[in-house]
Design a protein around this motif. Structure first.
Motif, PDB file in Angstrom:
ATOM      1  N   GLN A  43       0.813  -1.215   0.000  1.00 25.13           N
ATOM      2  CA  GLN A  43       0.000   0.000   0.000  1.00 25.13           C
ATOM      3  C   GLN A  43       0.850   1.270   0.000  1.00 25.13           C
ATOM      4  OE1 GLN A  43      -3.662  -0.014   0.169  1.00 25.13           O
ATOM      5  NE2 GLN A  43      -3.310   2.098  -0.467  1.00 25.13           N
ATOM      6  N   ASP A  44       1.860   1.343   0.842  1.00 22.54           N
ATOM      7  CA  ASP A  44       2.678   2.556   0.930  1.00 22.54           C
ATOM      8  C   ASP A  44       3.954   2.462   0.091  1.00 22.54           C
ATOM      9  OD1 ASP A  44       4.185   0.739   2.323  1.00 22.54           O
ATOM     10  OD2 ASP A  44       4.085   1.784   4.252  1.00 22.54           O
ATOM     11  N   LYS A  45       4.050   1.405  -0.716  1.00 25.34           N
ATOM     12  CA  LYS A  45       5.170   1.199  -1.641  1.00 25.34           C
ATOM     13  C   LYS A  45       6.522   1.104  -0.917  1.00 25.34           C
ATOM     14  CE  LYS A  45       2.823   3.382  -5.541  1.00 25.34           C
ATOM     15  NZ  LYS A  45       2.880   4.392  -6.605  1.00 25.34           N
ATOM     16  N   SER A  46       6.493   0.679   0.340  1.00 24.34           N
ATOM     17  CA  SER A  46       7.741   0.466   1.069  1.00 24.34           C
ATOM     18  C   SER A  46       8.390  -0.858   0.673  1.00 24.34           C
ATOM     19  CB  SER A  46       7.478   0.501   2.580  1.00 24.34           C
ATOM     20  OG  SER A  46       6.552  -0.521   2.955  1.00 24.34           O
ATOM     21  N   LYS A  47       7.599  -1.756   0.077  1.00 26.61           N
ATOM     22  CA  LYS A  47       8.107  -3.030  -0.407  1.00 26.61           C
ATOM     23  C   LYS A  47       7.753  -3.145  -1.884  1.00 26.61           C
ATOM     24  CE  LYS A  47       7.009  -5.120   4.088  1.00 26.61           C
ATOM     25  NZ  LYS A  47       6.180  -6.168   4.771  1.00 26.61           N
ATOM     26  N   THR A  48       8.758  -3.360  -2.728  1.00 28.89           N
ATOM     27  CA  THR A  48       8.522  -3.434  -4.173  1.00 28.89           C
ATOM     28  C   THR A  48       9.380  -4.527  -4.792  1.00 28.89           C
ATOM     29  OG1 THR A  48      10.248  -1.801  -4.684  1.00 28.89           O
ATOM     30  CG2 THR A  48       8.008  -0.962  -4.316  1.00 28.89           C
ATOM     31  N   THR A  49       8.885  -5.063  -5.888  1.00 24.41           N
ATOM     32  CA  THR A  49       9.643  -5.999  -6.709  1.00 24.41           C
ATOM     33  C   THR A  49       9.055  -5.940  -8.117  1.00 24.41           C
ATOM     34  OG1 THR A  49      10.403  -8.290  -6.927  1.00 24.41           O
ATOM     35  CG2 THR A  49       8.139  -7.947  -6.146  1.00 24.41           C
ATOM     36  N   ILE A  50       9.603  -6.722  -9.035  1.00 16.94           N
ATOM     37  CA  ILE A  50       9.153  -6.681 -10.422  1.00 16.94           C
ATOM     38  C   ILE A  50       9.250  -8.077 -11.016  1.00 16.94           C
ATOM     39  CG2 ILE A  50      11.413  -6.180 -11.452  1.00 16.94           C
ATOM     40  CD1 ILE A  50       9.958  -4.113 -13.244  1.00 16.94           C
ATOM     41  N   THR A  51       8.367  -8.405 -11.963  1.00 14.60           N
ATOM     42  CA  THR A  51       8.368  -9.746 -12.550  1.00 14.60           C
ATOM     43  C   THR A  51       9.424  -9.859 -13.641  1.00 14.60           C
ATOM     44  OG1 THR A  51       6.662  -9.125 -14.148  1.00 14.60           O
ATOM     45  CG2 THR A  51       5.920 -10.097 -12.079  1.00 14.60           C
ATOM     46  N   ASP A  52       9.939 -11.095 -13.823  1.00 19.30           N
ATOM     47  CA  ASP A  52      10.956 -11.339 -14.846  1.00 19.30           C
ATOM     48  C   ASP A  52      10.296 -11.683 -16.177  1.00 19.30           C
ATOM     49  OD1 ASP A  52      10.063 -13.962 -14.656  1.00 19.30           O
ATOM     50  OD2 ASP A  52      11.805 -14.664 -13.532  1.00 19.30           O
ATOM     51  N   PHE A  53      11.085 -12.211 -17.129  1.00 18.37           N
ATOM     52  CA  PHE A  53      10.579 -12.499 -18.469  1.00 18.37           C
ATOM     53  C   PHE A  53       9.497 -13.571 -18.472  1.00 18.37           C
ATOM     54  CE2 PHE A  53      14.688 -10.558 -19.546  1.00 18.37           C
ATOM     55  CZ  PHE A  53      14.285  -9.655 -20.519  1.00 18.37           C
ATOM     56  N   ASP A  54       9.464 -14.411 -17.481  1.00 18.01           N
ATOM     57  CA  ASP A  54       8.436 -15.450 -17.384  1.00 18.01           C
ATOM     58  C   ASP A  54       7.259 -15.017 -16.522  1.00 18.01           C
ATOM     59  OD1 ASP A  54       9.894 -17.300 -18.927  1.00 18.01           O
ATOM     60  OD2 ASP A  54      11.134 -17.809 -17.187  1.00 18.01           O
ATOM     61  N   GLY A  55       7.283 -13.750 -16.078  1.00 21.42           N
ATOM     62  CA  GLY A  55       6.211 -13.258 -15.225  1.00 21.42           C
ATOM     63  C   GLY A  55       6.351 -13.675 -13.767  1.00 21.42           C
ATOM     64  N   ARG A  56       7.531 -14.130 -13.364  1.00 22.66           N
ATOM     65  CA  ARG A  56       7.737 -14.633 -12.000  1.00 22.66           C
ATOM     66  C   ARG A  56       8.341 -13.549 -11.108  1.00 22.66           C
ATOM     67  NH1 ARG A  56       7.085 -20.158 -12.123  1.00 22.66           N
ATOM     68  NH2 ARG A  56       7.257 -21.125 -14.196  1.00 22.66           N
ATOM     69  N   SER A  57       7.994 -13.639  -9.814  1.00 20.29           N
ATOM     70  CA  SER A  57       8.530 -12.686  -8.843  1.00 20.29           C
ATOM     71  C   SER A  57       8.498 -13.308  -7.447  1.00 20.29           C
ATOM     72  CB  SER A  57       7.715 -11.386  -8.857  1.00 20.29           C
ATOM     73  OG  SER A  57       8.227 -10.470  -7.911  1.00 20.29           O
ATOM     74  N   ASP A  58       9.430 -12.897  -6.608  1.00 19.50           N
ATOM     75  CA  ASP A  58       9.494 -13.375  -5.228  1.00 19.50           C
ATOM     76  C   ASP A  58       8.745 -12.385  -4.330  1.00 19.50           C
ATOM     77  OD1 ASP A  58      10.085 -14.442  -2.792  1.00 19.50           O
ATOM     78  OD2 ASP A  58      12.209 -13.872  -2.803  1.00 19.50           O
ATOM     79  N   VAL A  59       7.752 -12.888  -3.593  1.00 22.55           N
ATOM     80  CA  VAL A  59       6.943 -12.013  -2.727  1.00 22.55           C
ATOM     81  C   VAL A  59       7.128 -12.372  -1.255  1.00 22.55           C
ATOM     82  CG1 VAL A  59       5.205 -11.523  -4.489  1.00 22.55           C
ATOM     83  CG2 VAL A  59       4.924 -13.522  -3.010  1.00 22.55           C
ATOM     84  N   SER A  60       8.244 -13.000  -0.941  1.00 22.64           N
ATOM     85  CA  SER A  60       8.472 -13.427   0.442  1.00 22.64           C
ATOM     86  C   SER A  60       8.591 -12.244   1.411  1.00 22.64           C
ATOM     87  CB  SER A  60       9.736 -14.292   0.528  1.00 22.64           C
ATOM     88  OG  SER A  60      10.859 -13.589   0.023  1.00 22.64           O
ATOM     89  N   GLN A  61       8.926 -11.054   0.911  1.00 18.95           N
ATOM     90  CA  GLN A  61       9.058  -9.885   1.793  1.00 18.95           C
ATOM     91  C   GLN A  61       7.719  -9.388   2.314  1.00 18.95           C
ATOM     92  OE1 GLN A  61      10.104  -6.123  -0.279  1.00 18.95           O
ATOM     93  NE2 GLN A  61      10.009  -7.311  -2.187  1.00 18.95           N
ATOM     94  N   PHE A  62       6.602  -9.802   1.670  1.00 14.14           N
ATOM     95  CA  PHE A  62       5.279  -9.350   2.079  1.00 14.14           C
ATOM     96  C   PHE A  62       4.711 -10.300   3.139  1.00 14.14           C
ATOM     97  CE2 PHE A  62       5.945  -8.027  -2.316  1.00 14.14           C
ATOM     98  CZ  PHE A  62       5.650  -6.664  -2.265  1.00 14.14           C
ATOM     99  N   SER A  63       3.976  -9.740   4.101  1.00 14.43           N
ATOM    100  CA  SER A  63       3.346 -10.577   5.126  1.00 14.43           C
ATOM    101  C   SER A  63       2.085 -11.245   4.582  1.00 14.43           C
ATOM    102  CB  SER A  63       3.004  -9.737   6.350  1.00 14.43           C
ATOM    103  OG  SER A  63       2.109  -8.695   6.004  1.00 14.43           O
TER     104      SER A  63
END
Length: 804
Positions: free
Chosen positions: A41-61
């Motif tokens: 919500q406050d954009k304090s945690k961000t990431t981006i998907t790779d060429f296969d559309g994959r991303s790691d979201v382990s930083q989010f609760s």
């Protein structure tokens, strides 16, 4: 050393265990989407998907709201807990403006819209869900670019650039819906298409005969239904939607359910909808002549004219309808696709309202006690095989084989007449299309193919004594057992002359055979059969030019044709009070010659202006005119001495007009959209007399102020139709004073009207959404041009949708 290796190995396992990888996919293709921004919500945690559309979201609760945003897709939000339940996969849908970038209708293969010289309007599933229409006719009307006429509530006959009915072509998933009995009068077949199943609708403005053959004179309306979606995982996945809709103007109750079953190589999509429409209420402010002051009931074996307790209620106009769709898709590898679609639609009986309000000859009562269509049925089985990959003569090939069955009936009985006349029509339609795509000849993209269509018409007539139930044979509407068939080949090319200049051209030759035998039981025809063999060569050439990156100019010239069908050559029916149409086997195709010019200017992605102008010349026009039958200008039909008419190549027509559009984006939340269409036309008979073109719609426009954020969208909009004075009405319309208002001289005319409306949609959660609309807020009483039924008055529409 071993301890170091063991430590690194353990660390990798821990990292993998704590990591949570998700994949973001395109909802339509299933392909991974690169560069999707993932943030809280406050954009304090961000990431981006790779060429296969994959991303790691382990930083989010676990219960933290996570947003997924991409420039080409609608923003989506969810939580890790919900992600786990959905197999850590997210499906994003394209934004409406991105769907416009690729079109299928011009060549039957995907093409960049910027390369197309014709005007094309695209209506995507999200827009349809937001407008929440009753029927697919309303889908077209809500676009603001297509005018729709309605003879009754169960109706919807589009008008495009001065043409309508059998001069426009309907297509569903690449299969033409037009059949051998599509008539020149208003047709309602578009309501057989379930709006809940539409993935995208593309409307081509102007002739499309190069690709679609006969009937595509004024335009082509392509409806693409939703495809089954694969799983893209090792396990079977199930998803679906349920919807409910209520409208107050006719007490509509609609329920819909669909579900998708997906595997890696096969998928299934099933859809079912049920509509229950009550009698329609008109508005409070408008001409008193539109009111339904009385109607006919059957009481003690007598027809009785009774006073309507609520003159704003159009009795009877209600009906119900079911729609079913089943699609299967099998994809053994990346090169082959097998698709099977089964479509079914059926209405209940529904009244032809405009016939029920016709006054009798004395003007003190009604002419008809009954006039209703029997169930309108449509079934289609569509099997398609698509192969991608480099071949010797193609880069893609598509084989489409389809069977369709149509059934409709007309049932009428005059006031105090005990005989109900019924005609039943059934059409079996078989079509085979073979389409090729080749993109590998330098800058030339080549498309070519062949088509075969066969129609067989079944038609019977019956008279029923409603008191004794005695049933006797009567004259049929069409020659029973008649056939209509065509074979055609086409080639179309898209040539990139310069990076900013594209040429598009094509040719098609069609051969048409019509065979009908006439039954002399009821009429002594001066002929025994109609055996017509005719051919037509049509072509198009156009350009799309970008003199600047933000300015597009298009110019297109094209020809179209319509070959006479069974309805033209062999129909017998009462076209209007005191007139009867008889067969005419001496018909030839009508031809249209069209030129149109378009311009589009983009001002810093903030304002987009669009304009187009067109001119169409129609020769050898197939029109209904006075005729003689065995030397007689009047014959006895259904017990009444009637003026004889027939379809003839007896006129030419000039249709021209202007189309304007604007899109303005004030900020991320507020936008403005508007459309204006001006059409005019003249029909000129061979004897030199002329009149206004019947299907040239009045000036119509809409203007929308739209506000939206990630969860809520609202649209405040105005619809407007201009006036058509008496002197500008077509001659055939001037005789229908019972559906028009009266001017100060007592002559019929079509008044101007407007409505103020508000739509809204709230995304309560990822699974649940609701919509509330208020149409015709000022409760205007109006009747759209040439329509029999009066439009709804103030109308509250409530919708609820849940996906799983």
């Amino acid at each position: 050393m071993h301890k170091v290796i063991f430590f690194v190995f353990t660390l990798i396992i821990v990292i993998k265990t704590n990591a949570q990888e998700i994949q973001v996919l395109d909802a339509d293709t299933g392909n991974g989407i690169v560069n999707v921004a993932v943030f809280n919500q406050d954009k304090s945690k961000t990431t981006i998907t790779d060429f296969d559309g994959r991303s790691d979201v382990s930083q989010f609760s676990s219960n933290e709201r996570i947003f997924f945003k991409h420039i080409s897709y609608e923003t989506f939000s969810t939580t890790k807990t919900q992600l786990n339940k959905k197999g850590n996969r997210i499906y994003l849908t394209l934004k409406p403006e991105q769907l416009d970038e690729v079109v299928m209708s011009v060549s039957k293969w995907e093409q960049q819209r910027k390369d197309i010289p014709q005007k094309i309007a695209s209506i995507d599933a999200q827009s349809i869900a937001f407008t929440n229409p009753q029927t697919s006719a309303d889908v077209l009307q809500s676009s603001g670019k297509v005018f729709v006429q309605k003879s009754q509530l169960g109706g919807g006959s589009p008008m495009i650039r001065g043409f309508s009915t059998n001069r426009l072509l309907l297509s569903v998933d690449g299969v033409r819906m037009n059949n051998a009995i599509f008539r020149g009068g208003n047709i309602q077949n578009v309501i057989s298409i379930d709006p809940f199943t539409i993935k995208n609708t593309e409307v081509i403005f102007g002739p499309g005969s190069v690709i679609y053959g006969s009937d595509a004179i004024g335009g082509v309306m392509n409806f693409f239904t939703r495809n089954p979606r694969f799983s893209y995982t090792d396990s079977l996945t199930l998803s679906g939607n349920t919807s409910y809709r209520f409208a107050s103007a006719n007490s509509e109750k609609t329920v819909h359910v669909d579900f998708n079953l997906g595997h890696q190589t096969w998928a299934s999509y099933t859809s079912f909808s049920y509509n229950d429409f009550g009698d329609l209420n008109m508005g409070s402010h408008g001409p008193d002549s539109y009111l339904r002051n009385n109607y006919v009931i059957r009481e003690s074996n007598q027809d009785v004219l009774v006073t309507n307790s609520n003159p704003q209620k159009q009795v009877p106009s209600g009906y119900n309808q079911i729609n079913f769709l089943q699609k299967f898709r099998f994809k053994p590898n990346n090169n082959w696709n097998y698709d099977l679609g089964l479509y079914y639609s059926e209405t209940s009986d529904y009244s032809r309202y405009d016939r029920l309000i016709r006054p009798n000859d004395s003007g003190d009562g009604l002419r008809s006690a009954e006039w209703f269509y029997g169930p309108q049925k449509w079934f289609m089985s569509n099997f398609q095989v698509t192969k991608k990959g480099k071949g010797k003569f193609y880069d893609g090939v598509k084989l489409t084989a389809a069977y369709q069955f149509f059934e409709e009936s007309r049932n009428s009985r005059d006031f105090q007449d005990i005989t109900r006349n019924t005609t039943v029509e059934k059409v079996d339609a078989l079509s085979i299309n073979l389409d090729f795509e080749n993109k590998k000849i330098g800058a030339l993209q080549l498309y070519y193919g062949a088509e075969y269509i066969f129609n067989k018409v079944g038609s019977i007539g019956q008279d029923l004594n409603i008191e004794t139930n005695e049933l006797v044979e009567a004259v049929s509407r069409h020659p029973n057992g008649a056939t209509w068939q065509t074979f055609a080949g086409y080639v179309s090319g898209n040539y990139q002359l310069k990076p900013n200049l594209t040429l598009l051209s094509g040719l098609r030759y069609s051969q048409v055979w019509v065979d009908a035998e006439f039954d002399n039981t009821f009429f002594d025809f001066p002929f025994n059969e109609a055996d017509i063999i005719t051919g037509a060569l049509t072509g198009s050439i156009g350009m799309s030019w970008f003199p600047k990156a933000d300015l597009q100019l298009t110019l297109n010239g094209s020809t179209g044709f319509r070959a006479p069908n069974i309805d033209d050559i062999g129909k017998i029916f009462d076209s209007e009070p005191g007139s009867v149409v008889v067969p005419n086997p001496d018909l030839e195709p009508e031809y249209a010659y069209n030129i149109d010019f378009g311009i589009q200017k983009n001002f810093n992605d903030k304002v987009v202006l669009k304009g187009a102008t067109f001119y169409t010349y129609l020769v050898d026009a197939l029109v209904r005119r006075d005729f003689t039958f065995n030397g007689q200008s009047e014959i006895l039909y259904n017990g009444e001495l009637s003026n004889v008419q027939a379809i003839q190549n007896a006129a030419k027509a000039y249709v021209y007009g202007f189309e304007f559009g604007v899109e303005a984006f004030m900020n991320e939340n507020i936008s403005f959209v508007g459309n204006l269409t001006i059409t005019d036309g003249i029909e000129e008979d061979d004897d030199g007399t002329d009149s206004a073109a019947r299907h040239a719609a009045p000036t119509f426009a809409d203007a929308h102020i739209i506000w939206k954020n990630q969860k809520f969208k609202a649209d405040l909009f105005l619809n407007y139709n201009g006036e058509i004075p008496f002197e500008d009405l077509a001659l055939s319309e001037q005789g229908k004073d019972f559906i028009y208002a009266s001017d100060q001289n007592g002559n019929p005319f079509s008044p101007s009207w407007y409505t103020l409306n508000l739509r809204s949609q709230l995304q309560i959660s990822n699974a649940l959404k609701t919509s509330i609309s208020l149409e015709n807020i000022t409760d205007q009483r109006y009747r759209t041009y040439s329509s029999g039924i009066v439009a709804p008055g103030i109308n509250v529409i409530i919708g609820l949708g849940y996906n799983f």
